[in-house]
Design a protein around this motif. Structure first.
Motif, PDB file in Angstrom:
ATOM      1  N   LEU A   1      69.307  72.276  78.910  1.00  6.73           N
ATOM      2  CA  LEU A   1      68.960  70.931  79.364  1.00  6.73           C
ATOM      3  C   LEU A   1      68.043  70.281  78.338  1.00  6.73           C
ATOM      4  O   LEU A   1      67.001  70.847  77.996  1.00  6.73           O
ATOM      5  CB  LEU A   1      68.252  70.989  80.725  1.00  6.73           C
ATOM      6  CG  LEU A   1      67.610  69.684  81.230  1.00  6.73           C
ATOM      7  CD1 LEU A   1      68.675  68.613  81.461  1.00  6.73           C
ATOM      8  CD2 LEU A   1      66.798  69.939  82.489  1.00  6.73           C
ATOM      9  N   VAL A   2      68.428  69.119  77.830  1.00  5.51           N
ATOM     10  CA  VAL A   2      67.588  68.343  76.921  1.00  5.51           C
ATOM     11  C   VAL A   2      67.258  67.021  77.602  1.00  5.51           C
ATOM     12  O   VAL A   2      68.165  66.279  78.014  1.00  5.51           O
ATOM     13  CB  VAL A   2      68.287  68.083  75.578  1.00  5.51           C
ATOM     14  CG1 VAL A   2      67.399  67.221  74.671  1.00  5.51           C
ATOM     15  CG2 VAL A   2      68.627  69.396  74.884  1.00  5.51           C
ATOM     16  N   VAL A   3      65.972  66.741  77.739  1.00  7.29           N
ATOM     17  CA  VAL A   3      65.502  65.504  78.359  1.00  7.29           C
ATOM     18  C   VAL A   3      64.854  64.636  77.283  1.00  7.29           C
ATOM     19  O   VAL A   3      63.951  65.094  76.567  1.00  7.29           O
ATOM     20  CB  VAL A   3      64.511  65.785  79.495  1.00  7.29           C
ATOM     21  CG1 VAL A   3      63.864  64.484  79.993  1.00  7.29           C
ATOM     22  CG2 VAL A   3      65.204  66.493  80.649  1.00  7.29           C
ATOM     23  N   ASN A   4      65.317  63.397  77.187  1.00 10.82           N
ATOM     24  CA  ASN A   4      64.744  62.428  76.257  1.00 10.82           C
ATOM     25  C   ASN A   4      63.892  61.446  77.045  1.00 10.82           C
ATOM     26  O   ASN A   4      64.415  60.563  77.743  1.00 10.82           O
ATOM     27  CB  ASN A   4      65.854  61.684  75.505  1.00 10.82           C
ATOM     28  CG  ASN A   4      66.726  62.622  74.708  1.00 10.82           C
ATOM     29  OD1 ASN A   4      66.279  63.222  73.745  1.00 10.82           O
ATOM     30  ND2 ASN A   4      67.978  62.772  75.134  1.00 10.82           N
ATOM     31  N   GLY A   5      62.583  61.605  76.958  1.00 16.85           N
ATOM     32  CA  GLY A   5      61.663  60.758  77.703  1.00 16.85           C
ATOM     33  C   GLY A   5      61.272  59.515  76.925  1.00 16.85           C
ATOM     34  O   GLY A   5      61.926  59.123  75.954  1.00 16.85           O
ATOM     35  N   VAL A   6      60.185  58.897  77.351  1.00 14.04           N
ATOM     36  CA  VAL A   6      59.655  57.698  76.694  1.00 14.04           C
ATOM     37  C   VAL A   6      58.223  58.001  76.275  1.00 14.04           C
ATOM     38  O   VAL A   6      57.364  58.273  77.116  1.00 14.04           O
ATOM     39  CB  VAL A   6      59.685  56.478  77.638  1.00 14.04           C
ATOM     40  CG1 VAL A   6      59.103  55.255  76.932  1.00 14.04           C
ATOM     41  CG2 VAL A   6      61.107  56.214  78.115  1.00 14.04           C
ATOM     42  N   SER A   7      57.994  57.991  74.963  1.00 13.73           N
ATOM     43  CA  SER A   7      56.674  58.314  74.441  1.00 13.73           C
ATOM     44  C   SER A   7      55.820  57.058  74.303  1.00 13.73           C
ATOM     45  O   SER A   7      56.337  55.962  74.039  1.00 13.73           O
ATOM     46  CB  SER A   7      56.806  59.004  73.080  1.00 13.73           C
ATOM     47  OG  SER A   7      55.547  59.368  72.582  1.00 13.73           O
ATOM     48  N   SER A   8      54.539  57.251  74.482  1.00 16.10           N
ATOM     49  CA  SER A   8      53.590  56.148  74.355  1.00 16.10           C
ATOM     50  C   SER A   8      52.222  56.735  74.061  1.00 16.10           C
ATOM     51  O   SER A   8      51.940  57.885  74.407  1.00 16.10           O
ATOM     52  CB  SER A   8      53.560  55.335  75.651  1.00 16.10           C
ATOM     53  OG  SER A   8      52.564  54.325  75.586  1.00 16.10           O
ATOM     54  N   HIS A   9      51.348  55.949  73.415  1.00 14.46           N
ATOM     55  CA  HIS A   9      49.972  56.406  73.212  1.00 14.46           C
ATOM     56  C   HIS A   9      49.344  56.659  74.575  1.00 14.46           C
ATOM     57  O   HIS A   9      49.402  55.805  75.466  1.00 14.46           O
ATOM     58  CB  HIS A   9      49.178  55.331  72.455  1.00 14.46           C
ATOM     59  CG  HIS A   9      47.811  55.778  72.043  1.00 14.46           C
ATOM     60  ND1 HIS A   9      46.794  55.997  72.955  1.00 14.46           N
ATOM     61  CD2 HIS A   9      47.289  56.042  70.829  1.00 14.46           C
ATOM     62  CE1 HIS A   9      45.707  56.383  72.327  1.00 14.46           C
ATOM     63  NE2 HIS A   9      45.974  56.408  71.007  1.00 14.46           N
ATOM     64  N   PRO A  10      48.754  57.851  74.780  1.00 17.58           N
ATOM     65  CA  PRO A  10      48.254  58.166  76.124  1.00 17.58           C
ATOM     66  C   PRO A  10      47.159  57.225  76.612  1.00 17.58           C
ATOM     67  O   PRO A  10      46.952  57.091  77.828  1.00 17.58           O
ATOM     68  CB  PRO A  10      47.718  59.597  75.973  1.00 17.58           C
ATOM     69  CG  PRO A  10      47.543  59.809  74.509  1.00 17.58           C
ATOM     70  CD  PRO A  10      48.562  58.955  73.834  1.00 17.58           C
ATOM     71  N   GLY A  11      46.470  56.563  75.683  1.00 16.71           N
ATOM     72  CA  GLY A  11      45.432  55.629  76.117  1.00 16.71           C
ATOM     73  C   GLY A  11      45.981  54.327  76.642  1.00 16.71           C
ATOM     74  O   GLY A  11      45.265  53.566  77.313  1.00 16.71           O
TER      75      GLY A  11
END
Length: 417
Positions: A224-234
């Protein structure tokens, strides 16, 4: 029929020699064999086979050992093969194994000297109750032992020596096959069945004394490969969709009271996550799917995908891929077509003075795939116990019975021809 007797203690000597050679396989490797060090044991085995007078013994580039014990009968006997694997499990270190013989076991706790927290207790290892007076071999507490499957290697080698020393025991041509990478599911990826030239085979890779196994799991692997949405955690509020957390939700949503290794037994199958890695943007998980019934196995794949879809549907912007691949299939459908293969093994076990225990394996062997490749191949006991961990053990006396069973199988095929 001559009875095998381990008068010179050669069986234990072989086994102790083999387990001290590190042959751990590597599932992350793309080579074949997956680790070059497996060939170190292969070279030792070939040298010993040549010294026995088996002139065609050799190690090929893929790490397989092939050898032939010639027929000594005028009968036309089907060519049979005995097979064991040389690698040990990646789950526990197989480096610097220090085998220990606990002679004349009397039921006491066996505290392993290099780690006193590793203790073999009869209450936890039920088959120890059948070993009173026997000689138990363990490792020292920091590694696995390697009885899986170096017990099988030693038993086949010892049987070969015994047959060659006793030509009065009539048998047809016997093929020997030692494989790499069984523990990572690649044990017969590069086997040359034409060169092997056998019609029937037996893996010597079973557990309890007398066990005879004609059925395994059918097995699939899922990635299983999941492509999420990355963002600066702040600044992630309302934006980030962590692939790590999403995969964790999928794993958390798997059933725990069923379809799980820790809650199933007998003929019940399961879905089991075996690895996870990645980051916020992309994460990957590996699963193994197991069942004795192919239709139920397919349903487990559907169950997994349904869970994945339900979880990912809560994360618009996230995508996934789920790839399910065949690993091996239940060998019973093949072996049922050749009942003599099982019957001769059952009779051989009885003639060794042991009660046959016909059963199913909640796992697989090289024989699973060999059977589906056209070489019917059940599994007989090697005596190994608690494999893949530091408490692994084997009894010398059980190994002796396995040697006699191998000799008996060879003799019975000639007798029935």
């Amino acid at each position: 029929m001559l009875k095998y007797q381990n008068k010179t203690k050669s069986l234990a000597s072989r086994f102790i020699k083999y387990v001290q050679i590190d042959t751990q396989s590597d599932p992350e490797s793309t080579t074949s064999p997956s680790t070059e060090k497996q060939k170190n044991l292969g070279k030792v085995l070939v040298k010993e086979l040549l010294e026995l007078g088996i002139t065609d013994a050799h190690l090929d580039d893929f790490g397989y050992v092939y050898a032939t014990i010639p027929s000594n009968t005028n009968k036309q006997v089907p060519v049979i093969c005995f097979c064991s694997h040389m690698d040990t499990s990646p789950d526990c270190s197989g480096e610097f194994v220090k085998p220990i013989i606990h002679a004349n076991y009397q039921g006491e706790d066996l505290v392993l000297p290099d780690d006193a927290t590793v203790v073999l207790r009869m209450s936890e290892h039920k088959d120890l109750k059948n070993q009173i007076g026997n000689d138990i071999i363990t490792a020292s507490g920091t590694t696995l032992l390697g009885a899986d499957n170096k017990a099988g290697l030693a038993e086949i080698m010892e049987a070969a020596a015994f047959l060659l020393e006793n030509p009065d025991i009539r048998h047809g041509a016997i093929k020997i096959l030692f494989t790499p990478d069984e523990e990572i599911g690649r044990g017969v990826d590069n086997v040359d069945l034409t060169k092997l030239g056998a019609e029937f085979a037996y893996t010597v890779d079973g557990e309890t004394l007398g066990s005879l196994e004609d059925e395994t799991f059918s097995a699939d692997g899922a990635t299983l490969v999941v492509n999420g949405v990355s963002s600066h955690p702040g600044f992630a509020k309302g934006k980030m969709q962590s692939a790590i957390k999403i995969i964790s939700e999928v794993i958390h949503a798997l059933p725990v009271d069923k379809l799980s290794p820790e809650s199933t037994s007998g003929k019940e199958g399961f879905i089991h996550p075996v690895q996870i890695h990645g980051n916020v943007e992309q994460a990957q998980a590996g699963f193994i799917l197991r069942d004795f019934d192919d239709e139920l196995l397919a349903q487990h794949g559907i169950t997994l995908e349904t869970i994945v879809k339900d979880v990912v549907s809560n994360y618009p912007g996230t995508t996934y891929t789920l790839k399910i691949e065949t690993q091996y299939r239940n060998m019973k459908k093949v072996l049922d077509q050749y009942p003599q293969v099982i019957e001769y093994a059952r009779l051989a076990i009885e003639r060794a003075g042991v009660k046959p225990l016909k059963q199913s394996i909640r796992g697989g062997t090289d024989g699973s795939r060999l059977s589906l490749m056209g070489l019917p191949c059940p599994n007989i006991f090697a005596g190994e116990h608690a494999f893949h961990g530091k408490q692994e053990w084997v009894a010398i006396q059980d190994m002796e019975k396995a040697v006699q069973t191998i000799v008996n199988i060879a003799s019975i095929w000639e007798e029935k021809a």
